[in-house]
Design an enzyme around this catalytic site. Structure first.
Site, PDB file in Angstrom:
ATOM      1  N   ARG A  50       0.849  -1.197   0.000  1.00  0.00           N
ATOM      2  CA  ARG A  50       0.000   0.000   0.000  1.00  0.00           C
ATOM      3  C   ARG A  50       0.884   1.247   0.000  1.00  0.00           C
ATOM      4  NH1 ARG A  50      -1.938   1.426   4.769  1.00  0.00           N
ATOM      5  NH2 ARG A  50      -2.810  -0.603   5.246  1.00  0.00           N
ATOM      6  N   TYR A 102     -14.329  17.377 -16.733  1.00  0.00           N
ATOM      7  CA  TYR A 102     -14.761  15.985 -16.772  1.00  0.00           C
ATOM      8  C   TYR A 102     -15.931  15.818 -15.782  1.00  0.00           C
ATOM      9  CZ  TYR A 102     -14.683  10.965 -16.023  1.00  0.00           C
ATOM     10  OH  TYR A 102     -15.038   9.650 -15.904  1.00  0.00           O
ATOM     11  N   ASP A 173      -5.535  19.443 -14.671  1.00  0.00           N
ATOM     12  CA  ASP A 173      -5.797  18.092 -15.168  1.00  0.00           C
ATOM     13  C   ASP A 173      -5.313  18.060 -16.617  1.00  0.00           C
ATOM     14  OD1 ASP A 173      -6.885  15.792 -16.320  1.00  0.00           O
ATOM     15  OD2 ASP A 173      -8.712  15.854 -15.111  1.00  0.00           O
ATOM     16  N   LYS A 198      -6.335   7.009 -19.839  1.00  0.00           N
ATOM     17  CA  LYS A 198      -6.472   7.592 -21.166  1.00  0.00           C
ATOM     18  C   LYS A 198      -5.157   7.465 -21.952  1.00  0.00           C
ATOM     19  CE  LYS A 198     -10.388   8.395 -19.216  1.00  0.00           C
ATOM     20  NZ  LYS A 198     -10.787   9.666 -18.643  1.00  0.00           N
TER      21      LYS A 198
HETATM   22  C1  LIG Z   1     -11.398  10.071 -17.410  1.00  0.00           C
HETATM   23  C2  LIG Z   1     -11.014  11.342 -16.813  1.00  0.00           C
HETATM   24  C3  LIG Z   1     -10.866  11.486 -15.427  1.00  0.00           C
HETATM   25  C4  LIG Z   1     -11.158  10.353 -14.471  1.00  0.00           C
HETATM   26  O1  LIG Z   1     -10.268   9.292 -14.634  1.00  0.00           O
HETATM   27  P1  LIG Z   1     -10.667   7.739 -14.364  1.00  0.00           P
HETATM   28  O2  LIG Z   1      -9.387   7.037 -14.662  1.00  0.00           O
HETATM   29  O3  LIG Z   1     -11.770   7.400 -15.298  1.00  0.00           O
HETATM   30  O4  LIG Z   1     -11.076   7.636 -12.952  1.00  0.00           O
HETATM   31  C5  LIG Z   1     -10.448  12.709 -14.937  1.00  0.00           C
HETATM   32  N1  LIG Z   1     -10.210  13.747 -15.762  1.00  0.00           N
HETATM   33  C6  LIG Z   1     -10.355  13.658 -17.093  1.00  0.00           C
HETATM   34  C7  LIG Z   1     -10.081  14.841 -17.951  1.00  0.00           C
HETATM   35  C8  LIG Z   1     -10.765  12.459 -17.662  1.00  0.00           C
HETATM   36  O5  LIG Z   1     -10.919  12.374 -18.978  1.00  0.00           O
END
Ligand SMILES: *Cc1c(COP(=O)(O)O)cnc(C)c1O
Length: 392
Positions: A50, A102, A173, A198
């Site tokens: 962890r 998002y 982000d 992504k």
């Molecule tokens: C998909 C996404 C998230 C969340 O990520 P997960 O891996 O699905 O939890 C956060 N910010 C953006 C811009 C995203 O496209």
């Protein structure tokens, strides 16, 4: 000399020459929960997975290097990363967040963080006077650029100056562009967020998330929080993301090339009322993107002449998949209204410009001719069915 990012995706400079006894090229998966100690107070540096795991640590070093941060932490999902990030704040704190984000982030802020006593001003950071929303409780500005799904572009460096002047954090982000195209820390941000699901993973097969920082004090807080709350990425998933990152550069280049061709094609179709892609010169953020990013990415949003036409596309695509998510090698088409932004109140969605005829495309690395062939077939069929128009 600093290495190029394609090289950094493959080789971790500090660990060169120190590969295992077998000379393995691929970093091993340390599938272990715990670690033996040589004696009291004599840890190998690894105590319990962890807290730290060698495969995860290796991935974290790679991602820190790609974003020019001093530390990166790998989480089980992007949302787990953002949830831990919110633990930096306490009841009474105020955050300024981008209005178009998002949907999962909006849901977290509105339904979890607010319950925990954090307040938000949700504004269009790309065009509003951010400084006028700062008060004595404000602790951070949280943005995406380009935003999801409306592709609004904020000048990171200009915003970082406002943040520094007011002694608040700037959090970016960076999921949509990946570290290959944009490095917010270099532009003055304090923390970078990624959904590793992504572009970093890149194959639509693994969930992951990251927080990256170039501040010692923040890294220390994050390390304490991840060991306490426990959403660290599993060893095998860490390995999958490491594997994905190896081809980040060529995937980003190819999917961007395809996206430009598709954006131009969509612009030429009469059924499309608007194409929003920051690589188009008419995009409001085009010049800022050219300055602060090395590319425009492969995400694009477009509006159809009617809801029926938009839904028709989702029904008819075959190779292009109607699915949530983005940033993988396969092209995906998404309906923000019922998918990524379903939990965002309708008024806010519409204020941001997301309507029932808005579609979002995550362009993959297929032969672009095949993508265009499919789109053309789908559009022409729908023209016949909905508009009684013959193939032009
Ligand atoms: C998909 C996404 C998230 C969340 O990520 P997960 O891996 O699905 O939890 C956060 N910010 C953006 C811009 C995203 O496209």
């Amino acid at each position: 000399m600093a290495r190029g990012i394609e090289t950094k995706c493959l080789h971790l400079e500090e660990e060169e020459g120190s590969s295992d006894n077998y000379g393995a090229i691929s970093y091993p998966i340390y599938q272990t929960a715990t670690y033996a100690h040589k004696g009291v107070g004599r840890s190998t540096g690894y105590d319990y997975s962890r807290l730290q795991n060698p495969t995860r640590s290796h991935l974290e070093k790679v991602v820190a290097t790609l974003e020019n941060g001093i530390d990166a932490l790998a989480f089980s999902t992007g949302m787990a990363a953002i949830t831990l990030l919110m633990e930096l704040f306490r009841p009474g704190d105020h955050l300024i967040v981008d209005a178009d984000l998002y949907g999962g982030s909006i849901r977290l802020f509105n339904n979890v963080s607010e319950k925990n006593g954090i307040t938000f001003s949700s504004i269009d950071c790309y065009k509003e006077d951010v400084e006028s929303y700062i008060n004595e409780s404000t602790k951070a500005v949280y943005i995406e650029t380009p935003t999801n799904p409306m592709m609004n572009v904020t000048d990171i460096e200009a915003l970082s100056k406002i943040a520094k002047r007011n002694n608040i954090l700037l959090i970016v982000d960076n999921t949509f562009l990946s570290p290959y195209f944009q490095n917010p820390l270099d532009l003055g941000a304090d923390i970078v967020v990624h959904s590793g699901t992504k572009y970093l993973g890149g194959h639509n097969d693994t969930l992951a998330g990251f927080l990256v920082t170039n501040r010692e004090d923040i890294s220390e807080k994050f390390r304490f929080l991840i060991k306490t709350t426990g959403a660290g990425l599993a060893p095998f998933d860490s390995w999958l993301i490491l594997r994905g990152i190896k081809t980040l550069g060529i995937r980003m280049e190819k999917s961007q090339q395809n996206a430009i061709v598709i954006a131009e094609w969509l612009k030429g179709r009469s059924e499309v009322t608007k194409v929003i892609y920051p690589g188009l010169q008419e995009h409001l953020g085009y010049e800022i993107m050219k300055r602060q990013a090395k590319g425009f990415g492969a995400m694009l949003t477009f509006q159809l002449e009617s809801k029926e036409f938009a839904l028709g596309i989702l029904e008819k695509v075959r190779m292009i998949k109607f699915a949530e998510s983005l940033g993988g090698v396969e092209t995906l088409i998404t309906y923000p209204t019922t998918q990524t932004h379903a939990d965002v109140p309708k008024e806010i969605r519409e204020k941001n410009g997301i309507t029932e005829s808005t579609l979002r495309l995550s362009v993959g690395i297929e032969d672009v001719k095949d993508l265009l062939d499919e789109l053309e077939k789908v559009f022409d069929e729908l023209d016949g069915e909905l508009n009684g128009r013959e193939k032009s």
